[in-house]
Design a protein around this motif. Structure first.
Motif, PDB file in Angstrom:
ATOM      1  N   PHE A  68       1.018  60.857  12.916  1.00  0.00           N
ATOM      2  CA  PHE A  68       1.322  59.509  12.415  1.00  0.00           C
ATOM      3  C   PHE A  68       0.786  59.324  10.988  1.00  0.00           C
ATOM      4  O   PHE A  68       1.449  58.755  10.129  1.00  0.00           O
ATOM      5  N   ASN A  76       4.120  57.902   1.348  1.00  0.00           N
ATOM      6  CA  ASN A  76       3.451  57.089   0.331  1.00  0.00           C
ATOM      7  C   ASN A  76       2.748  57.868  -0.762  1.00  0.00           C
ATOM      8  O   ASN A  76       2.556  57.335  -1.860  1.00  0.00           O
ATOM      9  N   ARG A  80       8.039  58.820  -5.864  1.00  0.00           N
ATOM     10  CA  ARG A  80       9.486  58.816  -5.585  1.00  0.00           C
ATOM     11  C   ARG A  80      10.268  59.849  -6.404  1.00  0.00           C
ATOM     12  O   ARG A  80      11.118  60.533  -5.918  1.00  0.00           O
ATOM     13  N   ALA A 151       8.209  53.584  13.383  1.00  0.00           N
ATOM     14  CA  ALA A 151       7.237  52.866  12.543  1.00  0.00           C
ATOM     15  C   ALA A 151       7.615  52.854  11.077  1.00  0.00           C
ATOM     16  O   ALA A 151       7.103  52.041  10.309  1.00  0.00           O
ATOM     17  N   GLY A 153      10.975  52.983  10.086  1.00  0.00           N
ATOM     18  CA  GLY A 153      12.354  52.533   9.927  1.00  0.00           C
ATOM     19  C   GLY A 153      13.415  53.587  10.154  1.00  0.00           C
ATOM     20  O   GLY A 153      14.569  53.373   9.775  1.00  0.00           O
ATOM     21  N   ARG A 163      14.380  47.255  18.878  1.00  0.00           N
ATOM     22  CA  ARG A 163      15.180  46.195  18.242  1.00  0.00           C
ATOM     23  C   ARG A 163      15.867  45.352  19.297  1.00  0.00           C
ATOM     24  O   ARG A 163      15.894  44.124  19.229  1.00  0.00           O
ATOM     25  N   GLU A 166      13.439  43.070  21.149  1.00  0.00           N
ATOM     26  CA  GLU A 166      13.017  41.869  20.400  1.00  0.00           C
ATOM     27  C   GLU A 166      13.948  40.696  20.638  1.00  0.00           C
ATOM     28  O   GLU A 166      13.552  39.544  20.491  1.00  0.00           O
TER      29      GLU A 166
ATOM     30  N   GLU B 172       3.061  40.520  14.212  1.00  0.00           N
ATOM     31  CA  GLU B 172       3.450  41.810  14.803  1.00  0.00           C
ATOM     32  C   GLU B 172       4.938  42.128  14.690  1.00  0.00           C
ATOM     33  O   GLU B 172       5.445  43.009  15.372  1.00  0.00           O
ATOM     34  N   ARG B 173       5.651  41.384  13.858  1.00  0.00           N
ATOM     35  CA  ARG B 173       7.051  41.752  13.601  1.00  0.00           C
ATOM     36  C   ARG B 173       7.090  42.666  12.388  1.00  0.00           C
ATOM     37  O   ARG B 173       6.236  42.577  11.504  1.00  0.00           O
ATOM     38  N   THR B 174       8.115  43.529  12.347  1.00  0.00           N
ATOM     39  CA  THR B 174       8.254  44.429  11.209  1.00  0.00           C
ATOM     40  C   THR B 174       8.893  43.673  10.051  1.00  0.00           C
ATOM     41  O   THR B 174      10.021  43.196  10.162  1.00  0.00           O
ATOM     42  N   MET B 195       6.514  47.123   6.321  1.00  0.00           N
ATOM     43  CA  MET B 195       7.192  48.386   6.027  1.00  0.00           C
ATOM     44  C   MET B 195       7.512  48.300   4.534  1.00  0.00           C
ATOM     45  O   MET B 195       8.242  47.399   4.110  1.00  0.00           O
ATOM     46  N   ASP B 198       9.805  50.923  -2.425  1.00  0.00           N
ATOM     47  CA  ASP B 198       9.555  50.848  -3.868  1.00  0.00           C
ATOM     48  C   ASP B 198      10.483  49.857  -4.553  1.00  0.00           C
ATOM     49  O   ASP B 198      10.115  49.221  -5.527  1.00  0.00           O
ATOM     50  N   GLU B 210      19.328  47.151  10.572  1.00  0.00           N
ATOM     51  CA  GLU B 210      18.344  46.666  11.555  1.00  0.00           C
ATOM     52  C   GLU B 210      17.048  47.471  11.531  1.00  0.00           C
ATOM     53  O   GLU B 210      16.264  47.446  12.479  1.00  0.00           O
ATOM     54  N   THR B 211      16.827  48.200  10.427  1.00  0.00           N
ATOM     55  CA  THR B 211      15.546  48.881  10.265  1.00  0.00           C
ATOM     56  C   THR B 211      14.435  47.838  10.142  1.00  0.00           C
ATOM     57  O   THR B 211      13.347  48.015  10.667  1.00  0.00           O
ATOM     58  N   THR B 213      13.181  43.964  10.834  1.00  0.00           N
ATOM     59  CA  THR B 213      13.459  42.744  11.579  1.00  0.00           C
ATOM     60  C   THR B 213      13.602  41.600  10.584  1.00  0.00           C
ATOM     61  O   THR B 213      14.480  40.753  10.689  1.00  0.00           O
ATOM     62  N   SER B 501      -1.717  51.514  15.245  1.00  0.00           N
ATOM     63  CA  SER B 501      -1.320  50.586  14.172  1.00  0.00           C
ATOM     64  C   SER B 501       0.051  49.987  14.483  1.00  0.00           C
ATOM     65  O   SER B 501       0.379  48.894  14.034  1.00  0.00           O
ATOM     66  N   PHE B 502       0.855  50.718  15.270  1.00  0.00           N
ATOM     67  CA  PHE B 502       2.217  50.268  15.585  1.00  0.00           C
ATOM     68  C   PHE B 502       2.214  48.977  16.403  1.00  0.00           C
ATOM     69  O   PHE B 502       3.157  48.192  16.336  1.00  0.00           O
ATOM     70  N   LEU B 509      -5.324  53.060   9.201  1.00  0.00           N
ATOM     71  CA  LEU B 509      -3.965  53.199   8.650  1.00  0.00           C
ATOM     72  C   LEU B 509      -3.375  51.818   8.342  1.00  0.00           C
ATOM     73  O   LEU B 509      -2.822  51.587   7.266  1.00  0.00           O
ATOM     74  N   ARG B 522      -1.911  53.699  -4.480  1.00  0.00           N
ATOM     75  CA  ARG B 522      -1.322  54.110  -3.209  1.00  0.00           C
ATOM     76  C   ARG B 522      -1.586  55.588  -2.919  1.00  0.00           C
ATOM     77  O   ARG B 522      -1.923  55.960  -1.800  1.00  0.00           O
TER      78      ARG B 522
END
Lengths: 215, 558
Positions: A68, A76, A80, A151, A153, A163, A166, B172-174, B195, B198, B210-211, B213, B501-502, B509, B522
């Protein structure tokens, strides 16, 4: 259950199945890279000397790297626009998951590879063949681990499932949906493990027969 | 007659009163008159002789050269676009109107988020109008024109079907956001799972796939997307926060008169509805501009000094974070590393109080999670191992079924299920998330290790050498035999802790992702994260190896 089916998006099932193929793709890429790196490390380790010590250290480090964290690191810590000889280094989400699984798969393959090479040197090619079920086991572990992509995407099976969850109002419905997910991942996994066991049994039988026939 | 006399008397008294004590707002004169005066004075200072040295004052030079160099963005839909040689948008119209008011020609230069301040500070352009938020950090780099010509806010955009009305629904939503966005700190404070990307340009695409929310970005950015009927049908802004005023900016030196003239022009444009008209023309949000028009029509603001009146202008957004007590030595160390080693080391987690707090909590939580996951794995391995090794087919079967289910569930899904159940039983909190993660990691790894113990028990029972041994002695030997498997799953449990962390556990993290969302550094941060976890897992491996040797030794003795 009927209520749950009505609440699910019409395209949930195709999306989920497509997502699961992504899990298998990630596992395949991770295993291919792990095989290339792991066998190289196994060969260096069995060779001994400085290369062997170096390989053992690298394998130790890779064993200690949490998937993870490696995944977030890859996403990160690599700028890029970074490239090496014109090849872009910054990975896509899917590649980040696959590459983050490489330390695990390479370390596992290296261990299994060392055992297989030692079997070969001991003139036991059938013992070395146990490498194959070990690789299959690694593949299924990688499929299960590829769910980490949710996590960051990546549109894999777990992400599609979460998804959909939710949008469900009750905990009961969500738990039923999760159970469907567990079954969807679990059935191929258990079939895979059953195949590995069958393969191992068959190899053992061949080995036994081989020992009996050898004077 | 009497009425006329009274009226005349009142008029005289009023005139006298006005002459003796004019109202405060009348003291500064009108902004229009002040602007005329400033421009006339600047024009009068033009060097007369051809080839003479250019004027030091920037306004004088602009008027004498009959040209103002303005920095505009090339692609920011609705605000400034440049396609087929044509510039269009709200800011483009503002730039043309300013040049016209000064009586000069505009000369446009392309700027972007990275160079819009540098170009104006170095004097390569006279003015920048480039979707730039006015915050306290930027105040030290350029002189912002007041009043501000626009105000944006960060909006949370999500699917219509999703019920999100307040911060409570965001937990807790993305949420997809861009790195370095100041408003990310608000999302972090409200426990959203970030999430990061850049570029803002990818956010709508990730919403569609839908990646994400939800996506958080300037309302000005989403304005163009909401102009698309398909996008507007699928998504809605849920709510807005972190309002930031946008300012035109000039250089801090040599631009005093230019800045004053532009302050007056901005005031007049608000008062007369010029900004509002441009906004309506380009379909950008008008609520702020409508409020500003009312403000700048107020007698106390519609003066030559209105732009310095605190009651009329808006403050810059305060983005300064409280520094830690050791921020200076840390900055000095970063400089030393760069100067001596040539390495760009940035340690944001040590320099500001909020980041330091997140970092400390992250480290403590990670260590707690690792200790908890190891303990839970060991305890559950022993329990499930004993049950799987028992002679009762019912107990054995139940434990085996549980193991198969846990083996079949990807760890991320197991965590989510544990989190959903814990939230049904306890109020949502960091402790609940940590507890759920410990249980999930313990169950997954403990079930596998327990299976190994159970299998070792079965093999021991089949061996003639162990006949007559009691269950306790058999179990002890099984632990020794399955030592390497138990250790492997203990290490696996430690390695799995970052996945917590998820589900919102504030481990390292999560903490470092949150810190990098509103600060720089970063790359260094994620290197430190990787090193931290590798060292911790190596320590766990060392500890577990000692445990394995003890188990194997005890097995050999037995």
């Amino acid at each position: 259950m009927t209520g749950l089916l009505h609440q699910l998006d019409a395209d949930f099932l195709p999306q989920f199945l497509t997502g699961m193929t992504v899990n298998f793709e990630i596992a395949a890429v991770a295993l291919a890279l792990g095989l290339a790196l792991g066998l190289l490390l196994a060969w260096a380790r069995v060779g001994g000397g400085a290369a062997g010590v170096g390989a053992a250290s690298i394998i130790g480090l890779m064993r200690a790297a949490p998937t993870f964290v490696v995944m977030f690191f890859l996403l990160n810590a690599i700028p890029r626009g970074a490239n090496l000889f014109g090849v872009p280094l910054a990975p896509s989400g899917m590649m980040a998951v696959a590459v983050s699984l490489v330390p695990y798969s390479a370390a596992y393959i290296a261990d299994a590879g060392v055992a297989a090479i030692r079997q070969l040197r001991a003139r036991s090619p059938l013992g070395a063949l146990l490498f194959l079920p070990n690789v299959t086991r690694a593949f299924f572990v990688l499929v299960m681990s590829s769910g980490a992509g949710a996590a960051i995407g990546v549109n894999e099976g777990i992400a599609v499932l979460l998804r959909q969850a939710e949008l469900l109002p009750s905990l009961g419905d969500r738990l039923v949906l999760f159970a469907i997910g567990v079954a969807a991942f679990g059935i191929p996994l258990q079939i895979g493990f059953a195949l590995i066991k069958a393969l191992q049994r068959r190899l053992s039988r061949i080995m036994m027969r081989h020992h009996e026939e050898t004077p | 007659m009497d009425f006329r006399r009274i009226a005349c008397l009142l008029a005289c008294l009023l005139s006298c009163a006005l002459a003796v004590a004019p109202p405060a707002w009348a003291q500064g004169g009108s902004p229009d008159a002040e602007l005329r005066g400033v421009l006339d004075a600047a024009r009068a200072a033009c060097p007369l002789a051809p080839g003479a040295a250019p004027a030091a004052d920037r306004l004088t030079r602009i008027l004498c050269d009959n040209k103002i160099r303005i920095g505009l963005r090339d692609y920011y839909p609705l605000f400034a676009t440049h396609e087929n040689g044509q510039r269009q948008g709200f800011e483009v119209d503002v730039a043309h109107a300013i040049a016209a008011k000064l009586g000069v020609e505009p000369d446009f230069t392309r700027v972007n988020a990275a160079n819009r301040i540098v170009l104006v500070a170095e004097g390569r352009i006279d003015l920048t109008i480039a979707t730039m938020g006015h915050n306290t950090q930027r105040d030290g780099q350029v002189r912002f024109i007041r009043p501000h010509y626009y105000q944006s806010e960060t909006i949370l955009v999500g699917p219509r079907a999703l019920k999100v009305a307040s911060w409570a629904d965001v937990r807790e939503r993305t949420v997809c956001a861009t790195v370095g966005n100041g408003s990310n700190a608000d999302l972090v404070a409200h426990k959203a799972r970030l999430m990061l990307f850049d570029e803002a340009g990818v956010l709508p695409e990730h919403l569609r796939s839908e990646t994400c929310t939800l996506a958080a970005q300037d309302d000005s950015f989403f304005a163009a997307y909401f102009a698309d009927p398909a996008f507007a049908a699928a998504f809605v802004p849920k709510f807005g926060f972190a309002q930031v005023p946008w300012g035109m900016a000039v250089a801090r030196t040599g631009s005093d008169r230019l800045a004053h003239a532009l302050d007056l022009i901005s005031q007049i444009f608000h008062r007369d509805g010029v900004f509002l008209e441009f906004a309506r023309k380009h379909k950008v949000a008008t609520a702020f501009l409508e409020r500003q028009q009312a403000v700048w029509n107020r007698p106390d603001c519609n003066t030559a000094t209105g732009a310095t009146n605190g009651a009329c202008i808006l403050p810059a957004l305060d983005t300064e974070l409280e520094p830690t007590t050791f921020a200076r030595p840390v900055a000095a160390f970063e400089k030393w590393v760069k100067a001596n080693l040539g390495v760009e080391l940035v340690l944001p987690m040590l320099k500001t109080a909020p980041a330091w707090s997140l970092f400390r909590t992250g480290v403590a939580t990670s260590l707690l999670l690792i200790a908890g996951a190891l303990s839970a794995t060991l305890v559950l391995a022993l329990v499930l191992g004993a049950v799987q090794g028992s002679r009762s087919w019912l107990l054995h079967g139940a434990a085996r079924a549980l193991t198969v289910v846990l083996q079949s569930s990807p760890i991320v899904l197991t965590l989510v299920i544990a989190s959903a159940l814990s939230h049904a039983l306890f109020p949502a909190s960091a402790a609940t998330a940590i507890g759920a993660a410990i249980v999930a990691l313990g169950l997954t790894n403990g079930a596998n290790a327990g299976q190994a113990i159970g299998e070792a028990m079965a093999t021991l029972r089949a061996e003639p050498a162990t006949r007559g041994l009691g269950e306790a002695a058999l179990f002890s030997r099984a632990l020794g035999r399955s030592g390497s498997q138990i250790v492997a799953f203990l290490i696996n449990a430690a390695k799995g802790t970052p996945t917590a962390s998820f589900i919102g556990a504030p481990e390292l993290l999560t903490a470092l992702t949150d810190i990098t969302s509103f600060s720089s550094g970063r790359i260094t941060t994620y290197w430190l994260l990787l090193i931290f976890y590798i060292l911790v897992v190596m320590a766990v491996v060392w500890f577990c190896d000692r445990l394995r040797l003890r188990l194997e030794r005890s097995h050999a003795v037995a």
